[in-house]
Design a protein around this motif. Structure first.
Motif, mmCIF file in Angstrom:
data_model
loop_
_atom_site.group_PDB
_atom_site.id
_atom_site.type_symbol
_atom_site.label_atom_id
_atom_site.label_comp_id
_atom_site.label_asym_id
_atom_site.label_seq_id
_atom_site.Cartn_x
_atom_site.Cartn_y
_atom_site.Cartn_z
ATOM 1 N N GLY A 46 0.803 -1.218 0.000
ATOM 2 C CA GLY A 46 0.000 0.000 0.000
ATOM 3 C C GLY A 46 0.834 1.265 0.000
ATOM 4 N N PHE A 47 1.894 1.283 0.790
ATOM 5 C CA PHE A 47 2.705 2.485 0.929
ATOM 6 C C PHE A 47 3.548 2.759 -0.314
ATOM 7 C CE2 PHE A 47 6.459 4.859 2.385
ATOM 8 C CZ PHE A 47 5.836 5.949 2.964
ATOM 9 N N PHE A 48 4.209 1.726 -0.832
ATOM 10 C CA PHE A 48 5.121 1.909 -1.960
ATOM 11 C C PHE A 48 4.457 1.681 -3.309
ATOM 12 C CE2 PHE A 48 8.134 0.727 1.479
ATOM 13 C CZ PHE A 48 8.850 1.911 1.515
ATOM 14 N N GLY A 49 3.245 1.122 -3.310
ATOM 15 C CA GLY A 49 2.567 0.859 -4.570
ATOM 16 C C GLY A 49 3.224 -0.246 -5.376
ATOM 17 N N ILE A 50 3.828 -1.205 -4.673
ATOM 18 C CA ILE A 50 4.488 -2.311 -5.356
ATOM 19 C C ILE A 50 3.574 -3.518 -5.355
ATOM 20 C CG2 ILE A 50 6.852 -1.568 -4.936
ATOM 21 C CD1 ILE A 50 6.925 -3.309 -2.482
ATOM 22 N N GLY A 51 3.792 -4.390 -6.303
ATOM 23 C CA GLY A 51 2.984 -5.593 -6.409
ATOM 24 C C GLY A 51 3.121 -6.489 -5.196
ATOM 25 N N GLY A 52 2.010 -6.787 -4.576
ATOM 26 C CA GLY A 52 2.017 -7.634 -3.387
ATOM 27 C C GLY A 52 2.546 -9.029 -3.645
ATOM 28 N N GLY A 53 2.297 -9.560 -4.852
ATOM 29 C CA GLY A 53 2.740 -10.923 -5.157
ATOM 30 C C GLY A 53 4.236 -11.114 -5.010
ATOM 31 N N PHE A 54 4.994 -10.055 -5.309
ATOM 32 C CA PHE A 54 6.441 -10.158 -5.195
ATOM 33 C C PHE A 54 6.896 -10.226 -3.749
ATOM 34 C CE2 PHE A 54 6.535 -8.789 -9.604
ATOM 35 C CZ PHE A 54 7.520 -9.617 -10.091
ATOM 36 N N LEU A 55 6.052 -9.805 -2.849
ATOM 37 C CA LEU A 55 6.389 -9.897 -1.436
ATOM 38 C C LEU A 55 5.657 -11.040 -0.751
ATOM 39 C CD1 LEU A 55 6.375 -6.104 -0.538
ATOM 40 C CD2 LEU A 55 8.343 -7.564 -0.961
ATOM 41 N N ILE A 56 4.470 -11.400 -1.263
ATOM 42 C CA ILE A 56 3.701 -12.475 -0.649
ATOM 43 C C ILE A 56 4.445 -13.802 -0.761
ATOM 44 C CG2 ILE A 56 1.595 -13.861 -0.821
ATOM 45 C CD1 ILE A 56 0.144 -11.296 -1.658
ATOM 46 N N VAL A 57 5.001 -14.093 -1.914
ATOM 47 C CA VAL A 57 5.674 -15.382 -2.109
ATOM 48 C C VAL A 57 6.820 -15.581 -1.123
ATOM 49 C CG1 VAL A 57 7.026 -16.783 -3.735
ATOM 50 C CG2 VAL A 57 4.924 -15.681 -4.490
ATOM 51 N N PRO A 58 7.779 -14.659 -1.045
ATOM 52 C CA PRO A 58 8.836 -14.850 -0.048
ATOM 53 C C PRO A 58 8.285 -14.828 1.382
ATOM 54 C CG PRO A 58 9.379 -13.022 -1.506
ATOM 55 C CD PRO A 58 8.047 -13.511 -1.899
ATOM 56 N N GLY A 59 7.248 -14.023 1.610
ATOM 57 C CA GLY A 59 6.639 -13.984 2.934
ATOM 58 C C GLY A 59 6.035 -15.316 3.323
ATOM 59 N N LEU A 60 5.338 -15.950 2.402
ATOM 60 C CA LEU A 60 4.771 -17.284 2.663
ATOM 61 C C LEU A 60 5.867 -18.308 2.924
ATOM 62 C CD1 LEU A 60 1.869 -17.469 0.053
ATOM 63 C CD2 LEU A 60 1.643 -17.570 2.540
ATOM 64 N N MET A 61 6.933 -18.218 2.155
ATOM 65 C CA MET A 61 8.042 -19.155 2.351
ATOM 66 C C MET A 61 8.674 -18.958 3.726
ATOM 67 S SD MET A 61 9.676 -18.992 -1.480
ATOM 68 C CE MET A 61 11.062 -20.046 -1.103
ATOM 69 N N LEU A 62 8.818 -17.708 4.140
ATOM 70 C CA LEU A 62 9.402 -17.414 5.443
ATOM 71 C C LEU A 62 8.472 -17.870 6.570
ATOM 72 C CD1 LEU A 62 11.581 -16.037 7.209
ATOM 73 C CD2 LEU A 62 10.309 -13.910 6.922
#
Length: 157
Positions: A46-62
């Motif tokens: 929301g803050f940076f306007g970046i695609g969530g998918g690029f962060l969701i995948v590593p987040g799920l893995m973590l």
């Protein structure tokens, strides 16, 4: 995104746990991680306007130790759900250029089909899939940094 991409390039101890599931037994361990990382991904998206998918995948893995292909599939379902909700809100507000959206969707569907085939080919070579994904995360991170830095550099001169 740069940090996440860099962390993904590190060798992992294993391929992840393909059997990971959110159950009553696993909830006490997984829920705090999923909620915390989910909040962080939403905040950054929301803050940076970046695609969530690029962060969701590593987040799920973590958060869960699931393998990359499973995290990609899980992320796609999540992104589709909240993307549909957001799209409905914008459509109700009249803020959509429908012909442009239709062409973009067509391109996205064709690209998604091609990407799925490529992902299936790389799935057998897990390191290649991870390096490719991490490289894209880093590339988009550099793009976000450049877009943010250029206006600042222009105001200095």
């Amino acid at each position: 995104m740069l940090v996440v991409g860099g962390l993904m390039l590190r060798k992992r101890r294993g391929d992840g746990d393909p059997e990971v599931r959110l159950t009553k037994a696993s909830a006490p361990v997984l829920l705090p991680w999923l909620l915390g990382i989910g909040f962080a991904v939403g905040l950054f998206s929301g803050f940076f306007g970046i695609g969530g998918g690029f962060l969701i995948v590593p987040g799920l893995m973590l958060a869960t130790s699931m393998p990359l292909p499973m995290a990609i599939g899980t992320s796609l379902v999540a992104v589709s759900a909240f993307g549909a909700a957001t799209a409905a809100s914008y459509a109700a507000s009249g803020l959509i250029d429908w012909p442009l959206a239709g062409l973009f969707i067509l391109g996205g569907v064709l690209g998604g089909l091609a990407g799925t085939r490529l992902g299936q080919r790389l799935a057998g070579r897990k390191r290649a899939l991870t390096v490719t994904f991490a490289g894209l995360v880093i590339l988009f991170g550099l793009y976000v940094v450049a877009r943010g830095a250029l206006p600042l550099l222009g105001s200095i001169t």
